[in-house]
Design a protein around this motif. Structure first.
Motif, PDB file in Angstrom:
ATOM      1  N   LYS A  27      -3.283   3.787  -0.993  1.00 13.90           N
ATOM      2  CA  LYS A  27      -1.903   3.319  -1.026  1.00 13.90           C
ATOM      3  C   LYS A  27      -1.718   2.015  -0.269  1.00 13.90           C
ATOM      4  CE  LYS A  27       0.774   7.486  -2.011  1.00 13.90           C
ATOM      5  NZ  LYS A  27       1.843   8.407  -1.547  1.00 13.90           N
ATOM      6  N   TYR A  77      -0.618  -1.425  -1.853  1.00 17.68           N
ATOM      7  CA  TYR A  77       0.601  -2.002  -1.286  1.00 17.68           C
ATOM      8  C   TYR A  77       0.392  -3.488  -0.989  1.00 17.68           C
ATOM      9  CZ  TYR A  77       4.286  -2.809   2.216  1.00 17.68           C
ATOM     10  OH  TYR A  77       5.342  -3.300   2.926  1.00 17.68           O
ATOM     11  N   ILE A 127       0.398   6.966  -7.012  1.00 17.94           N
ATOM     12  CA  ILE A 127      -0.596   6.076  -7.616  1.00 17.94           C
ATOM     13  C   ILE A 127      -0.767   6.457  -9.081  1.00 17.94           C
ATOM     14  CG2 ILE A 127      -3.028   5.420  -7.611  1.00 17.94           C
ATOM     15  CD1 ILE A 127      -3.022   5.826  -4.584  1.00 17.94           C
ATOM     16  N   LEU A 144       0.310   1.103  -7.577  1.00 14.91           N
ATOM     17  CA  LEU A 144       1.243   1.838  -6.724  1.00 14.91           C
ATOM     18  C   LEU A 144       2.633   1.745  -7.334  1.00 14.91           C
ATOM     19  CD1 LEU A 144       1.653   3.370  -4.019  1.00 14.91           C
ATOM     20  CD2 LEU A 144       2.080   1.141  -2.958  1.00 14.91           C
TER      21      LEU A 144
END
Length: 540
Positions: free
Chosen positions: A132, A136, A163, A183
Motif C-alpha cells: 500500500k 501510495y 489493492i 491502490l
C-alpha cells in the motif's frame, strides 16, 4: 484534527513533533494490533510485499519456530537469520527504493505534503516495503480509479482503501506491483471481477492522471498500457498468461526477520552473514562441504551460521561502533577480524568460543566437528497440488483420436465426450495422486493413480466423481478408493525404502530419493575437492 487546525504543521510533522505524543501512541496501537505467534495464519502474510514463493518460505519458517517454541516451552533467546549479501550490497538494495522516490519527488511541487519526510518515515518504520505504501507513493497519494486524495493515516484501513489487479486474477495470477497493482478506494475495487479492460467511466475520468504519472516516471510503461488498453483479452492472450513468481532469498530472509521480531518480542534477532561462515570454513580443511554427497550441507550451514553468528554477536553485540569506542582498548591484543576464532570470545560471563590451545587442549572447534559429523539432520520437502492450465497437453483432431487412451476436450460437456468425433488429448498435467484397491486377474491389488488437473474441480464438487474416473477413464474393476489425496512430493515407503513421489507415466511411478548418502569425513573432503576443481574449470 484540532491540532492540525491550531498550528501550521502538516500531518507527518505533527506526528513526529516533540510537542505531542502521537508517534508513541501510534507505535503502542500498532503493537497491540500485532498477532501473537500462536494466532498468526498464513493469510496474514498477504499484506506484505512478498511474492507467493517467498510468502510460502516465510510461513514454513514460522511453522518451524512454532514447533520449536512448543518443544522448548518458551521463546528462544536468539534467532539467527542468514544474510546472503555483503553489507555494502545490502545497503544499496534497501536504500534503492527510497532513492527512487526521492528522485521522483524532487520535481514535485506540493505545498500540502512534505513528500521527502513521508518517504524518510516510510523507510524508517519499514512501511516502504508494504504494497500500500509503495503504491501510495507511485500514485502521488491518489486513488487510481477516482483521483481522490488518500489520507495517509487511513492508508492501512482495509475498509477504506484496497489493492486492485488491472489484469484480473480471474485470468492471470500477476501480483507484479509495478505492472499490475493499483491502490484504489474500497468501493471502486468492486467494479469488476473478471472484466477487462478498465470500465469506460473510469478510463475517461482518469486517463489524464495516468498519462501525467507515466510522463513523470511514477508508473511503468507496462502499467500505463494495461490501464489504457481498450481491447478485451483475446483467446491467445488468455492461453498465454503465465504467473511469474520471482523468488529472491534476501527478500525472504529479511521478511522473516521483521515478522519474527514482531511475533517474538522476547527473542533477539541476530543476522549471520554467509561470508563469515564461508571464511570460517576456508580457514580450516577439517570441516569440508559437499553439495553432491547429500543434503546435509543445508543443516550444516544453518548450524555454522549459529556458531559463527553467535561469536560475532557476543564479541560486538549488535553495536560494533560501541565496541570500538568502549572495549577496543581492552581487546587490542586479541582483536583481528581475519582471526576471530584464534582467541577466546567471552562477554559478561557468556562464553561463545574457546580457541584451541597450542598445547593441543580441545576448544570449541572439537564440539563443532562432532556436531557436523552426525548423520541425523531431518530433511523435509514441500508437497503440493498441481494447479494451473493443462501444461503438458498434446491435442489431437478427431481423425487421429481413436478412442482408447484419449481424453475429450471438454469433460464437462457430455455431448463432447466422443473423441472419435470431436478429438481429444493424451497427456495432461497431474494435480495429485490417490490410492485405490481394485481387481486385476482375479486378485485384489492396490495401486497409486494420478488425478489430472482438468478433473480436480469436478472431483471435489461431486463425491462420486473420483470413483467414476476410476471406472470409466482408468478402466479399473471394482475400484475402492483407500486414500483420496496424495500430494506431489509426498514421502512414501516402498519395500522399506523411503522416497518422494513426483509423477506417473503409464504404469510407472516417478520417485525421488529420500535417503541421504552417508560417507566418512575423508571421502567428503575428497569429493569436495573434486567439486571445486570442476567449478573452477566451468567458470574458466
Amino acid at each position: 484534527m484540532r491540532a492540525l487546525w491550531n498550528n501550521n504543521l502538516n500531518l507527518m510533522e505533527l506526528i513526529n513533533s516533540s510537542l505531542y505524543n502521537y508517534k508513541e501512541c501510534l507505535a503502542e496501537y500498532q503493537n497491540t494490533m500485532l498477532k501473537t505467534l500462536s494466532e498468526i495464519e498464513a493469510e496474514d502474510l498477504n499484506e506484505y510485499y512478498f511474492s507467493a514463493p517467498v510468502r510460502r518460505m516465510i510461513w514454513q519458517t514460522i511453522l518451524v519456530i512454532k514447533e520449536l517454541v512448543k518443544v522448548l516451552g518458551c521463546e528462544p533467546e536468539r534467532i539467527f537469520v542468514e544474510m546472503t549479501r555483503k553489507p555494502d550490497e545490502h545497503k544499496t538494495r534497501t536504500s534503492s527504493r527510497r532513492n527512487k522516490f526521492e528522485e521522483l519527488y524532487k520535481k514535485v511541487k506540493d505545498e500540502t505534503t512534505d513528500w521527502m519526510q513521508v518517504i524518510a518515515n516510510a523507510e524508517e518504520d519499514g512501511k516502504i516495503r508494504s504494497k500500500k505504501m509503495y503504491l501510495y507513493l507511485t500514485q502521488k497519494g491518489r486513488c487510481m480509479y477516482t483521483g481522490k486524495h488518500i489520507e495517509l493515516d487511513d492508508l492501512f484501513d482495509n475498509n477504506l482503501y484496497d489493492i486492485d489487479h488491472i489484469y484480473p486474477r480471474h485470468f492471470v495470477k500477476d501480483d507484479n506491483i509495478d505492472n499490475n497493482l493499483v491502490l484504489v478506494c474500497k468501493e471502486k475495487n468492486a467494479h469488476k471481477s473478471d472484466h477487462y479492460p478498465i470500465e469506460e467511466e473510469i478510463f475517461l475520468s482518469q486517463k489524464k492522471m495516468w498519462l501525467e504519472l507515466r510522463k513523470s516516471g511514477f508508473i511503468t510503461e507496462e502499467k500505463y498500457n494495461r490501464l489504457m488498453d481498450r481491447n478485451p483479452f483475446s483467446d491467445e492472450q488468455k492461453a498465454g498468461f503465465i504467473a511469474r513468481q520471482l523468488v529472491e532469498t534476501s527478500q525472504g530472509t529479511k521478511g522473516v526477520a521483521n515478522i519474527l521480531r514482531q511475533l517474538l518480542p522476547g527473542s533477539k534477532i541476530v543476522y549471520a552473514k554467509a561470508s563469515n561462515v564461508s571464511e570460517f570454513r576456508h580457514t580450516r580443511d577439517d570441516i569440508p562441504k559437499s553439495r553432491l554427497v547429500n543434503d546435509f550441507h543445508h543443516a550444516h550451514d544453518a548450524y555454522l551460521n549459529i556458531v559463527v553468528g553467535n561469536v560475532y554477536y557476543v564479541k560486538f553485540t549488535q553495536n560494533p561502533l560501541n565496541f570500538i569506542k568502549k572495549d577496543y582498548d581492552n581487546y587490542k591484543e586479541d582483536y583481528n577480524l581475519s582471526k576471530m576464532f584464534d582467541w577466546d570470545v567471552k562477554r559478561n560471563g557468556e562464553v561463545a568460543w574457546i580457541a584451541q590451545r597450542k598445547d593441543g587442549e580441545a576448544g570449541t572447534i572439537t564440539t563443532v566437528k562432532k556436531m557436523l559429523s552426525r548423520n541425523t539432520p531431518l530433511m523435509t520437502r514441500y508437497s503440493f497440488e498441481g494447479k494451473g492450465g493443462l501444461a503438458n497437453e498434446t491435442l489431437y483432431s478427431a481423425k487421429k483420436a481413436k478412442g482408447e487412451g484419449y481424453i475429450p476436450f471438454k469433460s464437462s460437456d457430455d455431448k463432447m465426450q466422443d473423441v472419435t468425433k470431436y478429438g481429444g488429448f493424451t497427456k495432461v498435467a497431474g494435480a495429485y495422486f490417490f490410492l485405490v484397491e481394485h481387481t486385476e486377474k482375479k486378485k485384489r491389488i492396490r495401486t497409486i493413480e494420478s488425478v489430472p488437473v482438468y478433473l480436480t474441480r469436478k472431483i471435489e464438487q461431486k463425491p462420486g466423481e473420483l470413483k467414476k474416473y476410476c471406472d470409466e477413464i482408468l478402466g479399473l474393476v471394482d475400484a475402492d478408493i483407500r486414500l483420496k489425496k496424495i500430494k506431489i512430493g509426498s514421502l512414501i515407503k516402498r519395500n522399506g525404502y523411503f522416497c518422494y513421489i513426483t509423477g506417473k507415466t503409464g504404469n510407472q511411478l516417478s520417485v525421488r530419493n529420500a535417503v541421504n548418502l552417508c560417507l566418512k569425513n575423508e571421502w567428503i573432503k575428497y569429493i569436495s575437492k573434486l567439486e571445486k576443481v570442476k567449478e573452477k574449470r566451468y567458470y574458466r
